[in-house]
Design an enzyme around this catalytic site. Structure first.
Site, short mmCIF file in Angstrom:
data_model
loop_
_atom_site.label_atom_id
_atom_site.label_comp_id
_atom_site.label_asym_id
_atom_site.label_seq_id
_atom_site.Cartn_x
_atom_site.Cartn_y
_atom_site.Cartn_z
N HIS A 125 -9.74 1.59 4.33
CA HIS A 125 -8.58 1.63 5.22
C HIS A 125 -8.76 2.54 6.35
O HIS A 125 -9.22 3.55 6.22
CB HIS A 125 -7.40 2.24 4.31
CG HIS A 125 -6.06 2.06 4.94
ND1 HIS A 125 -5.83 3.04 5.85
CD2 HIS A 125 -5.09 1.33 4.72
CE1 HIS A 125 -4.32 2.84 6.40
NE2 HIS A 125 -3.86 1.75 5.82
N LYS A 138 0.09 4.26 -0.44
CA LYS A 138 -0.37 5.52 0.22
C LYS A 138 -0.23 6.76 -0.79
O LYS A 138 0.05 6.44 -1.93
CB LYS A 138 0.12 5.50 1.70
CG LYS A 138 -0.11 4.48 2.63
CD LYS A 138 0.05 4.41 4.14
CE LYS A 138 -0.33 3.07 4.84
NZ LYS A 138 -0.26 3.41 6.38
N GLY A 197 1.96 2.10 10.61
CA GLY A 197 3.28 3.17 10.77
C GLY A 197 3.62 3.81 11.82
O GLY A 197 4.41 4.89 11.91
N SER A 253 2.84 -1.96 10.40
CA SER A 253 4.16 -2.27 10.65
C SER A 253 4.70 -3.59 10.45
O SER A 253 5.70 -4.26 11.22
CB SER A 253 4.52 -2.09 12.10
OG SER A 253 4.22 -0.46 12.34
N GLU A 265 -7.27 5.12 7.55
CA GLU A 265 -7.00 6.29 7.11
C GLU A 265 -8.23 7.07 6.51
O GLU A 265 -8.41 8.28 6.82
CB GLU A 265 -5.54 6.56 6.42
CG GLU A 265 -4.40 6.15 7.29
CD GLU A 265 -3.35 5.74 6.48
OE1 GLU A 265 -3.03 5.64 5.22
OE2 GLU A 265 -2.29 5.20 7.34
N GLU A 311 -5.83 -4.72 10.30
CA GLU A 311 -5.05 -3.74 10.31
C GLU A 311 -5.20 -2.96 11.83
O GLU A 311 -5.98 -1.90 11.79
CB GLU A 311 -4.97 -2.67 9.24
CG GLU A 311 -4.45 -3.20 7.89
CD GLU A 311 -4.09 -2.40 7.00
OE1 GLU A 311 -2.71 -2.50 6.50
OE2 GLU A 311 -4.57 -1.15 6.69
N ASN A 346 0.96 -1.09 -0.02
CA ASN A 346 0.11 -0.10 0.10
C ASN A 346 0.70 1.23 0.03
O ASN A 346 1.22 1.61 0.94
CB ASN A 346 -1.07 0.04 1.30
CG ASN A 346 -2.02 1.27 1.49
OD1 ASN A 346 -1.90 2.05 0.46
ND2 ASN A 346 -2.22 1.63 2.67
#
Ligand code: PGA
Length: 250
Positions: free
Chosen positions: A94, A11, A172, A211, A96, A166, A9
């Protein structure tokens, strides 16, 4: 037996020049068909990546899709457009997008449906925040996020989904769920699928994301219900991404 899927991904990272370097490095890392490999790239780079990956086994994916088919939706990208550029996958839901763009599970479900309608495989992301984990609500939160999609998708399409667990607190941050923590949630998700369709549940790939790196990938991927990874930061360096693919081959 489920195949392992390692999906990057990217991003909102990259440039034409940087992507060329990364893609060249990724092409060196694939060479057999033991592991499914994909990169989910920013929409403006789909054409570049599709051209660069032609003739390789690396599959192309996008990071979001519109709930709508076409029309007056400024800034949106439709499933048919992604299909036009050779996408096989699209990430939906996702964390985010859920947190920065207010995407509810109902919207995520509609995006999963839009992807399926366009012949794309949705990678449906679910995950709990640290507060939710601390309150021992992980199973309830990810279960509800998954159910919203399972309620919407036709029974005959359940096996076409990919799920990504996730944990929001691991994305991250360098903090990874231990293999045991991740496996426990993956088992919850697979049971939830099995409650609808046992056969589909045995086929759906459930990826871990948050991660995942070369040094922890093998232990995570060794767990019974972890069928791959959705990789953010480590997908931006060919050496790291290739090392994760290598770990998945073992
Ligand atoms: P990360 O991101 O690997 O950088 O934690 C994973 C993701 O958000 O998909």
């Amino acid at each position: 037996m489920r195949r392992t899927l390692i999906a990057g991904n990217w991003k909102m990272n990259g440039s034409l020049a940087a992507n060329d370097v990364l893609l060249a490095g990724l092409k060196q890392g694939v060479g057999d068909d033991l592991v499914d490999v994909a990169v989910c790239v920013p929409a403006p780079y789909l054409a570049q990546c599709a051209a660069a990956l032609q003739g390789t086994s690396i599959r192309l994916g996008a990071q979001d899709v519109s709930t709508s088919v076409s029309g007056a939706y400024t800034g949106e990208v439709s499933g048919a457009m992604l299909q036009d550029f050779g996408c096989r996958y699209v990430i939906v839901g996702h964390s985010e997008r859920r947190s920065y763009h207010g995407e509810t599970s109902a919207v995520v479900a509609r995006k999963a449906l839009a992807a399926l309608a366009a012949g794309l495989t949705p990678i449906v992301c679910v995950g709990e925040t640290l507060d939710e984990r601390d309150a021992e609500r992980t199973a309830a939160v990810v279960g509800a996020q998954l159910d919203a999609v399972l309620d919407a998708v036709a029974a005959t399409d359940l096996a076409k989904l990919v799920i990504a667990y996730e944990p929001v607190w691991a994305i991250g941050t360098g903090k990874t769920a231990t293999p045991q923590m991740a496996q426990a949630v993956h088992a919850v998700l697979r049971a939830r699928l099995a409650a609808r369709d046992a056969e589909a549940a045995s086929q759906v790939q459930i990826l871990y994301g948050g991660s995942m790196k070369p040094d922890n990938a093998a232990d995570l991927l060794a767990m019974a219900d972890i069928d791959g990874g959705l990789i953010g930061g480590a997908a931006l360096k060919a050496a790291d991404f290739n090392a994760i693919i290598a770990a998945a081959r073992q």
